[in-house]
Design an enzyme around this catalytic site. Structure first.
Site, PDB file in Angstrom:
ATOM      1  N   CYS A   2       0.772  -1.151  -0.179  1.00 39.09           N
ATOM      2  CA  CYS A   2       0.140   0.063  -0.076  1.00 39.09           C
ATOM      3  C   CYS A   2       0.872   1.276   0.017  1.00 39.09           C
ATOM      4  O   CYS A   2       1.651   1.301   0.838  1.00 39.09           O
ATOM      5  CB  CYS A   2      -1.002   0.169   1.377  1.00 39.09           C
ATOM      6  N   ARG A  27       4.379  -0.554  -4.393  1.00 41.32           N
ATOM      7  CA  ARG A  27       3.959  -1.065  -3.191  1.00 41.32           C
ATOM      8  C   ARG A  27       2.611  -1.674  -3.035  1.00 41.32           C
ATOM      9  O   ARG A  27       2.361  -2.480  -1.956  1.00 41.32           O
ATOM     10  CB  ARG A  27       3.783   0.216  -2.147  1.00 41.32           C
ATOM     11  N   TRP A  75      -2.458  -3.065  -1.651  1.00 41.94           N
ATOM     12  CA  TRP A  75      -2.335  -4.427  -1.828  1.00 41.94           C
ATOM     13  C   TRP A  75      -3.137  -5.127  -0.770  1.00 41.94           C
ATOM     14  O   TRP A  75      -3.109  -4.658   0.467  1.00 41.94           O
ATOM     15  CB  TRP A  75      -0.776  -4.760  -1.194  1.00 41.94           C
ATOM     16  N   ASN A 101      -2.500   1.972   5.296  1.00 45.79           N
ATOM     17  CA  ASN A 101      -1.397   1.175   5.079  1.00 45.79           C
ATOM     18  C   ASN A 101      -1.483   0.271   6.079  1.00 45.79           C
ATOM     19  O   ASN A 101      -0.987   0.810   7.315  1.00 45.79           O
ATOM     20  CB  ASN A 101      -0.125   1.592   4.648  1.00 45.79           C
ATOM     21  N   GLY A 102      -1.569  -0.988   6.221  1.00 51.17           N
ATOM     22  CA  GLY A 102      -1.189  -1.984   7.505  1.00 51.17           C
ATOM     23  C   GLY A 102      -2.437  -2.515   7.760  1.00 51.17           C
ATOM     24  O   GLY A 102      -3.368  -2.943   6.797  1.00 51.17           O
ATOM     25  N   GLU A 484      18.097 -18.193  -5.394  1.00 51.13           N
ATOM     26  CA  GLU A 484      17.792 -16.662  -5.816  1.00 51.13           C
ATOM     27  C   GLU A 484      17.271 -16.813  -7.387  1.00 51.13           C
ATOM     28  O   GLU A 484      16.417 -16.157  -7.766  1.00 51.13           O
ATOM     29  CB  GLU A 484      18.691 -16.029  -5.486  1.00 51.13           C
ATOM     30  N   LYS A 488      13.492 -15.867  -8.560  1.00 47.22           N
ATOM     31  CA  LYS A 488      13.379 -14.656  -9.610  1.00 47.22           C
ATOM     32  C   LYS A 488      12.399 -15.100 -10.740  1.00 47.22           C
ATOM     33  O   LYS A 488      11.569 -14.467 -11.004  1.00 47.22           O
ATOM     34  CB  LYS A 488      14.721 -14.240 -10.364  1.00 47.22           C
ATOM     35  N   GLU A 491       8.863 -15.225  -9.400  1.00 49.99           N
ATOM     36  CA  GLU A 491       8.358 -14.166  -8.958  1.00 49.99           C
ATOM     37  C   GLU A 491       7.455 -13.422 -10.262  1.00 49.99           C
ATOM     38  O   GLU A 491       6.712 -12.868  -9.933  1.00 49.99           O
ATOM     39  CB  GLU A 491       9.313 -13.318  -8.405  1.00 49.99           C
ATOM     40  N   HIS A 507      19.530 -36.904  -3.582  1.00 50.14           N
ATOM     41  CA  HIS A 507      18.671 -37.684  -2.527  1.00 50.14           C
ATOM     42  C   HIS A 507      17.165 -37.296  -2.587  1.00 50.14           C
ATOM     43  O   HIS A 507      16.401 -37.142  -1.577  1.00 50.14           O
ATOM     44  CB  HIS A 507      19.049 -36.658  -1.074  1.00 50.14           C
ATOM     45  N   LYS A 609       6.382  -4.935  -3.046  1.00 43.91           N
ATOM     46  CA  LYS A 609       7.724  -4.860  -2.872  1.00 43.91           C
ATOM     47  C   LYS A 609       7.966  -4.856  -1.247  1.00 43.91           C
ATOM     48  O   LYS A 609       8.969  -5.686  -0.830  1.00 43.91           O
ATOM     49  CB  LYS A 609       8.393  -3.689  -3.212  1.00 43.91           C
TER      50      LYS A 609
HETATM   51  C1  G6P Z   1       8.864  -9.051  -0.569  1.00 47.78           C
HETATM   52  C2  G6P Z   1       9.474  -8.834  -1.734  1.00 47.78           C
HETATM   53  C3  G6P Z   1      10.585  -9.597  -2.092  1.00 47.78           C
HETATM   54  C4  G6P Z   1      11.655  -9.264  -0.843  1.00 47.78           C
HETATM   55  C5  G6P Z   1      10.871  -9.526   0.242  1.00 47.78           C
HETATM   56  C6  G6P Z   1      12.025  -8.872   1.700  1.00 47.78           C
HETATM   57  O1  G6P Z   1       8.354 -10.331  -0.414  1.00 47.78           O
HETATM   58  O2  G6P Z   1       8.411  -9.244  -2.925  1.00 47.78           O
HETATM   59  O3  G6P Z   1      11.338  -9.242  -3.187  1.00 47.78           O
HETATM   60  O4  G6P Z   1      12.847  -9.802  -1.106  1.00 47.78           O
HETATM   61  O5  G6P Z   1       9.983  -8.722   0.630  1.00 47.78           O
HETATM   62  O6  G6P Z   1      12.074  -7.620   1.332  1.00 47.78           O
HETATM   63  P1  G6P Z   1      12.976  -6.600   2.091  1.00 47.78           P
HETATM   64  O7  G6P Z   1      12.467  -5.344   1.793  1.00 47.78           O
HETATM   65  O8  G6P Z   1      12.833  -6.840   3.632  1.00 47.78           O
HETATM   66  O9  G6P Z   1      14.452  -7.009   1.590  1.00 47.78           O
END
Ligand code: G6P
Length: 614
Positions: A2, A27, A75, A101-102, A484, A488, A491, A507, A609
């Site tokens: 948000c 956001r 969001w 927001n929250g 990672e 990616k 996501e 395994h 984000k």
């Molecule tokens: C969200 C984002 C991720 C990010 C994670 C941690 O889930 O979508 O891309 O890695 O938060 O975010 P931060 O701001 O704590 O690094």
């Protein structure tokens, strides 16, 4: 999670608000809305979906030109992503509009009380409770700031709230608890927002509000109090980046731009870390060296990509300092009753500095007596503020939801922390530290070299387009990079992808390998002979079962050539630093594949984000 903005001043408020929402769309983008006050009435437009939908609605049915306005990009938490549930929310008496927001955790009880006395609700959100409570206070004659203070005391949970009132049409009143809020200080105009990006076009002067504070803002005055009404102060600061950093600069996606910013971002993170005597220094590490010498365990807590940066940190810090390092997903941390003492150092990693899971984890650790070091990219955000020390990553604003330069600079900062601890605990000689620092300083041009050779990755993405599943393998620091790389793809390209420690393959996961399954393998430098030869065997194992192998190996590594269907060359770097170069082609591959699939790379579905709810 948000984005909220409020504006009061001589410009056309709805234009300022929509422009601010555009910059905060990362956001959350389930819905967006704007409210202004004109002629004693609230005018409101709100739409489910991305801000484009709201803009189309504003074209169709414009709002008046006014000097005050608030806006929100959502969001969704409570209530689906519908027009009705979009913010702002207006009180039933039409007096007050609110954005939030929250999460208001006790909203159900509050709503029941209000409904019992006949207050009608329009939405399924927790936020509307706030609008109704404020509406009633204002109706009873309360000043908007006093009303905000009164109702904040009733609320449980995390919130940033901004309200406007038709009877006091020249003020914005905002409040915060556990959720971000900054005031943008202009000349004859002021702003409130979740993020400075929302107003950076107009002012770089900002005030960060503290916990449980209310701010009352008109064109000239900014008055801060606590929830009890006592005068309070925020923290004034100048934003060091400008509008261009928050724009795409000719790239199709912020993510692609941010991938290409990585050499500079790493260089900036390393900048100024040497003292005059040549020793490593971390300025903002306000924990006495004497205490750091007594640390007997490090726990890294983080979420998502930042958690994977923490996994890289474990290899480096344990190797250099001989301190045991545990790496923990922040949302799991406090629920398992972790063993923490006064000698535990908690290292928290967060790009945004707002992630609620991470914040709650460090609060728990503090209560148990641990000292906290934050590795963070966002100046003045909540997590560094609640930590004992901070290492800022200086990556600049990261807007693409999938973290790239955020990650690479987190890894860099973890290296710095590891070397610093080794220096003060004498677990490495000065010349050994200098050698690693030299390799780190040499990394940005090598990352640039990787960026200069990404063209074949585009063809690879075209070749592998349509594959339903991808596997990523790595050992040692290559393992977190495999995780990672897979994250990616999940996501932004919405394909099934999994990362494994290459040795675990036999395994279980090897059963997933089938004719044509793409398997990305990160090969360690040949200088780590045993590690290298094991991974070369793993490539052969998957290839023998029909996999398409995509091999990332250092320049001059000829052993892998016979087993690679596709070979990407990495510059030579010491093993521990290899993540700085090996992650880049994986980020780029995901970006390419998602682009080919026609997805919105910067705003992947269901994600946000900064996730400010647990
Ligand atoms: C969200 C984002 C991720 C990010 C994670 C941690 O889930 O979508 O891309 O890695 O938060 O975010 P931060 O701001 O704590 O690094």
């Amino acid at each position: 999670m948000c984005g909220i903005i409020g504006y009061v001043g001589p410009r056309v408020a709805r234009e300022v608000v929509v422009a601010g929402l555009r910059r905060m769309e990362y956001r959350g983008y389930d819905s967006a809305g704007v409210a202004v006050i004109d002629d004693g009435k609230i005018e409101l437009r709100k739409k489910a979906g991305k801000i484009g939908n709201l803009e189309a609605e504003l074209q169709r049915d414009p709002l008046s030109d006014t000097e005050i306005g608030i806006g929100h990009t959502r969001w969704a938490t409570h209530g689906g992503p519908t027009d009705e549930n979009a913010h702002p929310h207006i009180s039933a008496n039409g007096k007050v509009a609110v954005i939030h927001n929250g999460i208001i955790e006790n909203f159900a009880a509050l709503r029941e009380e209000l409904e019992t006395v006949g207050v009608p609700f329009q939405s399924g959100t927790d936020t509307e409770v706030v609008a109704q409570l404020l509406g009633r206070e204002v109706e009873a004659g309360a000043d908007l700031a006093a009303a905000m203070r009164t109702i904040c005391k009733l609320l449980e949970g995390a919130f940033t709230l901004v309200a406007i009132d038709v009877t006091q049409p020249d003020r914005l009143v905002a409040a915060r608890r556990d959720s971000p809020l900054v005031v943008g200080v202009g000349t004859d105009e002021n702003f409130v927002a979740s993020d400075v990006a929302a107003f950076i076009e107009f002012t770089r002067s900002a005030i960060e509000l503290g916990q449980d504070q209310v701010v009352d803002v008109n064109r000239e005055l900014i008055t801060i109090t606590d929830f009890a009404g006592n005068p309070a102060t925020g923290k004034h600061y100048q934003v060091t980046w400008d509008l261009s950093a928050a724009e795409k600069a000719g790239y199709d996606w912020f993510m692609r731009k941010e991938i290409f910013e990585q050499p500079r971002a790493v260089a900036d993170t390393l900048l100024g870390r040497h003292g005059e005597d040549g020793a490593l220094k971390l300025d903002a590490l306000h924990i006495p060296e004497s205490h750091l010498r007594t640390v007997d365990k490090i726990i890294v807590v983080a979420c998502g990509t930042a958690y994977y940066a923490g996994l890289v940190a474990k290899y480096a810090i344990e190797h250099w300092t001989r301190i045991a390092v545990e790496v923990e997903i922040a949302s799991e941390f406090r629920y398992r009753d972790p063993i923490i003492t006064g000698r535990t150092l908690v290292v928290t990693i967060s790009q945004s500095g707002e992630t609620a899971d991470t914040l709650m984890a460090i609060r728990h650790a503090r209560e148990q007596g641990a000292r906290i070091v934050a590795i963070c990219n966002t100046n003045g955000s909540t997590i560094p503020r609640e930590s004992d020390a901070v290492i800022y990553t200086h990556a600049g604003p990261e807007i693409g939801v999938a973290s790239t330069k955020g990650f690479i600079t987190q890894v860099t900062a973890c290296y710095l922390l590891g070397l610093y601890l080794a220096q003060i605990r004498n677990t490495m000689f000065g010349d050994e530290i200098a050698q690693v620092m030299n390799s780190l300083t040499a990394a940005p041009p090598l990352i640039q070299k990787v960026l200069d050779t990404l063209e074949p990755i585009k063809d690879l993405a075209r070749t592998l387009l349509g594959k339903p599943s991808f596997l990523f393998l790595g050992r040692h620091v290559g393992f977190p990079i495999a995780l990672e790389g897979a994250l990616k793809l999940k996501e932004i390209a919405y394909v099934h992808a999994e990362g494994f420690a290459a040795g675990e393959l036999k395994h279980g996961p090897i059963a997933l390998v089938d004719e044509g399954v793409p398997v990305f393998v990160i090969v360690p430098p040949r200088s780590r002979e045993q590690l290298h030869s094991k991974v070369v065997s793993n490539i052969q194992e998957v290839r023998a079962r029909g996999a398409v192998t995509v091999v990332l190996a250092e320049d001059g590594d000829d052993e892998v050539v016979p087993y690679a269907d596709f070979l990407f060359r990495l510059p030579k770097v010491p093993t521990i630093l290899q993540p700085l170069v090996s992650v880049v082609p994986l980020q780029y591959f995901a970006c390419e594949l998602a682009t080919l699939l026609g997805y919105d790379v910067d705003q992947p579905r269901n994600l946000a984000k900064s996730v400010t709810v647990e």
